[in-house]
Design a protein around this motif. Structure first.
Motif, PDB file in Angstrom:
ATOM      1  N   LEU B 291       0.631  -1.122  -0.051  1.00 12.56           N
ATOM      2  CA  LEU B 291      -0.249  -0.078   0.034  1.00 12.56           C
ATOM      3  C   LEU B 291       0.791   1.371   0.231  1.00 12.56           C
ATOM      4  O   LEU B 291       1.983   1.283   0.758  1.00 12.56           O
ATOM      5  N   VAL B 292       0.462   2.266  -0.925  1.00 10.65           N
ATOM      6  CA  VAL B 292       1.244   3.494  -0.864  1.00 10.65           C
ATOM      7  C   VAL B 292       0.063   4.435  -0.538  1.00 10.65           C
ATOM      8  O   VAL B 292      -0.829   4.473  -1.268  1.00 10.65           O
ATOM      9  N   GLU B 311       6.530   1.287   5.510  1.00  9.35           N
ATOM     10  CA  GLU B 311       6.064   2.079   6.468  1.00  9.35           C
ATOM     11  C   GLU B 311       4.575   1.733   7.003  1.00  9.35           C
ATOM     12  O   GLU B 311       4.272   1.710   7.936  1.00  9.35           O
ATOM     13  N   HIS B 312       3.660   1.462   5.966  1.00 11.10           N
ATOM     14  CA  HIS B 312       2.347   0.615   6.431  1.00 11.10           C
ATOM     15  C   HIS B 312       2.522  -0.392   7.355  1.00 11.10           C
ATOM     16  O   HIS B 312       1.702  -0.188   8.112  1.00 11.10           O
ATOM     17  N   ARG B 313       3.350  -1.357   6.875  1.00 14.47           N
ATOM     18  CA  ARG B 313       3.301  -2.500   7.565  1.00 14.47           C
ATOM     19  C   ARG B 313       3.767  -2.520   9.085  1.00 14.47           C
ATOM     20  O   ARG B 313       3.677  -2.931   9.995  1.00 14.47           O
ATOM     21  N   GLU B 314       5.198  -1.546   9.043  1.00 15.34           N
ATOM     22  CA  GLU B 314       5.459  -1.216  10.433  1.00 15.34           C
ATOM     23  C   GLU B 314       4.499  -0.552  11.321  1.00 15.34           C
ATOM     24  O   GLU B 314       4.436  -1.044  12.414  1.00 15.34           O
ATOM     25  N   SER B 318       2.686  -2.213  14.867  1.00 16.16           N
ATOM     26  CA  SER B 318       3.245  -1.703  15.946  1.00 16.16           C
ATOM     27  C   SER B 318       2.246  -1.314  17.040  1.00 16.16           C
ATOM     28  O   SER B 318       1.010  -1.115  16.970  1.00 16.16           O
ATOM     29  N   ASP B 319       2.614  -1.347  18.393  1.00 15.99           N
ATOM     30  CA  ASP B 319       1.681  -1.232  19.671  1.00 15.99           C
ATOM     31  C   ASP B 319       1.982   0.517  19.998  1.00 15.99           C
ATOM     32  O   ASP B 319       1.295   0.950  20.783  1.00 15.99           O
ATOM     33  N   ASP B 320       3.206   0.886  19.622  1.00 12.09           N
ATOM     34  CA  ASP B 320       3.476   2.326  19.882  1.00 12.09           C
ATOM     35  C   ASP B 320       2.414   3.410  19.242  1.00 12.09           C
ATOM     36  O   ASP B 320       2.581   3.577  17.732  1.00 12.09           O
ATOM     37  N   PRO B 321       1.634   4.020  19.941  1.00 13.06           N
ATOM     38  CA  PRO B 321       0.505   4.823  19.445  1.00 13.06           C
ATOM     39  C   PRO B 321       1.184   5.853  18.224  1.00 13.06           C
ATOM     40  O   PRO B 321       0.497   6.109  17.081  1.00 13.06           O
TER      41      PRO B 321
END
Lengths: 103, 510
Positions: B291-292, B311-314, B318-321
């Motif tokens: 996805l872009v 960046e989408h997948r990361e 992630s649990d970091d808001p």
């Protein structure tokens, strides 16, 4: 000695099949060569020249060749065997990390 | 250096590659160049000073686009959904133009003042009748097209006012393509399904970038989700760009048809605010798709910032808001550009501070007919509100013109919409300012609930008040089955404002 460049100007090599279009041009004339010999206007009639030793790195279609200090950028629209140089300095391919498609 | 050069290079680099149409029997790069050269001859003979395009997407579009470029006249795709009154205004501004149109639009164009109209079929037939001398001569009889000349003239969507004619010169479009697309960087199996309308900048940019990348273009004439899915499967589509209103319908249609869209590798989206929930659903339902999120404007020759697949997948993992929240960001600016967020005194703002997004770079045109709006040093003010986070991710909060001025406070609709859409019952939300006797403007919201879900005004007001300041709580909330969008996915706030303001000043409840 050199050619006065202008964005959009198309040039052809005197030594091989290479053609470039000027993307960015410095204000001053540039001693722009391909295969060691001066680039020509695309419609110029001239006897073909041999590629000089040391200027045989070749050009690749669709690659940009640039000298950021000069403010010069060219796009190769037809490839050849000679290398592009300003005077004796061979121009590197402008490296850019390919971006994902967005349109 | 005009946009037709991009086609010439594609034909030089891989002459036999199919670049347009179906896998079997599509048009090769050489054939498209040949046809475009004949189209240029046809356009030259017609004496047209502009080539207009009025109708659905079709294989005639690239031929007209490159034909116009070779002939050295601007190409102007016009919104075929424009009402007659607007269309008359647009046609008056492209006087002396040749209009290439859908057959069922010819009469309307004539009635609205177009003097020279041909159907797409007539155009292509006339082009094909011309001797192919043009192709054989290598285009030598075409004029030198200065990069300064106008390549494309686009009438911007005008969701808040009359359409403006945005000027994109050849150098802007060519700079955008050669700085962001790798020449023939695609394998011959890649294919792009274009479903955004031709009068949208993404529709034009998609032709240029697909061709330069070596990706076959397949047109969906008008968007329909089931048809999109069918074509994607049959034509082994690998790439597509969609606007927010399309994505949810595509996922639903794929589910209904029981297909996984296994050939699809890459989906970019933009053109408006995409609900984060929908991005998450796409990541979940189609983990094989990159996805872009692309952010761009007509005036910037399309994309200026993007959130990449990694960046989408990361963010999704992630649990970091702060990292997770990046699914709502438009990513980082393209390396070939400068982007800044500036305050009211035009000073550059710091991390987290909201202001106006400014952009500078070679692809940035920032010009309307007769009027460049670039600053002296080349910056374009986007009129979009936004901010950068500490990692350089850009967040877009919507148009500055949509900011609600309540008393002395400036409220951004986007922030309130996000909070509303985070409520489990809410599918879509639009927040607008409506006239208010005491505060100048009051916050109003129009909400679409998920099927079968329930929530009332009080509940949603409390939801917002608990998460934002009380001044940001909508004074009125209206529930509707759907929100009004333009065909390119832009929320039509003006329509909502007019409708909600029609009943006089809002009844406040504070």
């Amino acid at each position: 000695m050199g050619i006065q460049l202008k964005a959009g100007l198309r040039l052809r090599s005197a030594t091989d099949a290479c053609e470039v279009v000027v993307v960015k041009a410095p204000a001053e004339p540039v001693d722009l060569r391909c295969g060691g010999h001066a680039f020509l206007p695309t419609d110029a009639e001239a006897a073909p020249q041999n590629i000089e030793a040391g200027f045989d790195g070749g050009t690749q279609l669709g690659k940009r060749y640039a000298d950021d200090d000069l403010g010069l950028e060219l796009l190769c629209t037809k490839p050849g065997e000679g290398a592009i140089s300003v005077g004796e300095t061979v121009l590197p391919v402008k490296g850019a990390k390919p971006l994902p498609a967005s349109d | 250096m005009n946009i037709a050069m991009l086609l010439e290079m594609a034909a030089e680099g891989d002459p036999e590659r199919v670049v347009l149409g179906p896998r079997a029997g599509g048009t090769t790069a050489t054939e498209l160049l040949d046809r475009s050269r004949r189209a240029a001859l046809y356009i030259q003979k017609s004496g047209a000073r502009t080539v207009g395009y009025f109708g659905l997407n079709s294989d005639a579009l690239p031929v007209a686009l490159f034909g116009a470029a070779l002939a050295g006249v601007p190409f102007s795709p016009v919104n075929y959904r424009a009402p007659d009154e607007q269309l008359q205004g647009i046609l008056a501004r492209i006087e002396g133009g040749l209009m290439i149109a859908d057959e069922d639009e010819v009469a309307r164009l004539g009635a609205c003042g177009a003097s020279h109209v041909v159907t797409k079929g007539e155009f292509l037939a006339a082009v094909d009748e011309l001797a192919s001398d043009a192709a054989a001569s290598g285009g030598a009889e075409f004029p030198f097209v200065d990069p300064e000349e106008i390549g494309v003239l686009l009438f911007t969507s005008g969701t808040t006012s009359e359409p403006k004619a945005a000027v994109l010169r050849h150098r802007h479009l060519v700079s955008y393509i050669i700085s962001s697309v790798e020449f023939l960087g695609c394998g011959p199996d890649e294919a792009q399904l274009i479903c955004v309308p031709p009068y949208h900048i993404a529709g034009i940019a998609a032709v240029l970038s697909s061709l330069y990348a070596g990706r076959r273009i397949m047109y969906l004439p008008a968007f329909d989700a089931a048809e999109w899915v069918r074509l994607a499967v049959d034509e082994h589509i690998t790439h597509a760009m969609v606007v927010p209103t399309m994505l949810g319908r595509i996922l639903d249609a794929a589910e209904a048809a029981g297909v996984t869209l296994s050939t699809l590798r890459h989906l970019s989206y933009g053109g408006g605010r995409m609900p984060t929930e929908l991005v998450e659903r796409t990541l979940r339902d189609m983990p094989h798709v990159d996805l872009v999120n692309a952010y761009g404007l007509t005036e910037t020759s399309s994309t200026i910032a993007m959130l990449t697949p990694d960046e989408h997948r990361e963010a999704f993992a992630s649990d970091d808001p702060a990292v997770r929240g990046r699914l709502a960001s438009v990513g980082r600016p393209l390396p070939s550009l400068e982007v800044e967020v500036r305050g009211e005194d035009d000073a550059v703002l710091g991390v987290g501070e909201k202001g106006e997004i400014w952009v500078r770079g070679e692809q940035v045109a920032g010009e309307y007919v007769g009027n460049s709006v670039l600053t002296e040093d080349g910056w374009f003010r986007t009129r979009d509100a936004g901010w950068f986070d500490a990692e350089g991710f850009l967040y877009v909060d919507g148009r500055l013109d949509d900011v609600i001025v309540r008393g002395s406070e400036n409220l951004s609709p986007g922030e309130i919409e996000d909070v509303l859409m985070a409520h489990p019952a809410v599918a879509e939300a639009a927040v607008i300012g409506i006239p208010d006797a005491e505060w100048g403007e009051a916050v109003a919201a129009v909400v679409v609930l998920h099927p079968g879900a329930a929530a009332d005004e009080d509940e949603l007001q409390t939801w917002v008040r608990q998460r934002l300041r009380s001044t940001k709580m909508p004074a009125v909330i209206e529930f509707r089955p759907e929100l009004p969008y333009s065909p390119t996915g832009k929320l039509l706030r003006r329509v909502l404002r007019d409708e909600l303001s029609a009943g006089g000043p809002a009844q406040r409840r504070d």
